[in-house]
Design a protein around this motif. Structure first.
Motif, short mmCIF file in Angstrom:
data_model
loop_
_atom_site.label_atom_id
_atom_site.label_comp_id
_atom_site.label_asym_id
_atom_site.label_seq_id
_atom_site.Cartn_x
_atom_site.Cartn_y
_atom_site.Cartn_z
N SER A 1 44.65 35.20 43.19
CA SER A 1 44.33 36.59 42.92
C SER A 1 45.56 37.46 42.78
N THR B 1 48.72 36.34 41.56
CA THR B 1 49.77 35.81 40.71
C THR B 1 49.88 36.57 39.40
N GLY B 2 48.86 37.27 39.00
CA GLY B 2 48.88 38.04 37.76
C GLY B 2 49.07 39.51 38.05
N SER B 3 48.50 40.34 37.19
CA SER B 3 48.61 41.79 37.40
C SER B 3 47.80 42.21 38.62
N ARG B 4 48.22 43.30 39.24
CA ARG B 4 47.52 43.81 40.43
C ARG B 4 46.13 44.28 40.04
N LYS C 1 42.90 46.57 39.68
CA LYS C 1 42.75 48.01 39.51
C LYS C 1 41.32 48.40 39.90
N TYR D 1 36.27 40.40 37.53
CA TYR D 1 36.15 41.66 38.27
C TYR D 1 35.04 41.56 39.30
#
Length: 160
Positions: free
Chosen positions: A66, A68-71, A73, A90
């Motif tokens: 969860s 390792t990529g973008s935070r 939102k 999501y």
């Protein structure tokens, strides 16, 4: 078959004027469309919910996958109702006032920080609220995620 606007209107009419323990009741309803990766929602006396993502949706990747990529939102689903995207990566999060607290910035921050809990997110949010104290209200958090690996048949038919 029931149409979404009729369902929403009935929900609002049912909640109008009702009280529990001297306080008005609150309702939140969301209808998810897995094929379209979207949801429609409505509220009656409720603050609304959030979608939070992207996060890893495969259980074997929690919690490391969860982050390792973008935070993640948080996207607010306000009290007016409407439609929003709900991609497979999501979560839909709906919580009682006691769990959310009074500080909306703190609540959004908690959703981002704790999203990696995935299927355990509801428990993590309730535990955090209980640690804050103020135990006079109901503590409820509902977290919904799509499982593209386990499709189910629709339970209800909606006509739009």
């Amino acid at each position: 078959p029931v149409e979404l606007p009729e369902l929403v209107e009935n929900m609002r009419a049912s909640a109008d004027g009702l009280k529990r323990g001297g306080e008005p009741i609150a309702m939140f309803i969301a209808v998810l469309d897995a094929e379209e990766q979207s949801l429609a929602w409505a509220c009656a006396g409720h603050q609304g919910g959030y979608t939070v993502g992207p996060i890893a949706y495969e259980l074997v990747k929690f919690p490391m996958g969860s982050m390792t990529g973008s935070r993640p939102k948080p996207i607010e689903l306000g009290s007016d109702g409407g439609e929003a995207k709900l991609p497979h990566d999501y979560l839909l999060v709906v919580a009682s006032t006691a769990v959310r607290g009074d500080d909306e910035d703190r609540w959004r921050g908690m959703l981002v920080e704790q999203a990696a809990a995935g299927p355990r997110l509801a428990q993590v949010l309730v535990d955090a609220a209980q640690k804050r104290g103020d135990l006079h209200e109901d503590f409820l958090a509902v977290v919904v995620r799509q499982r593209p690996d386990r499709r189910s048949e629709p339970v209800m038919s909606l006509i739009r």
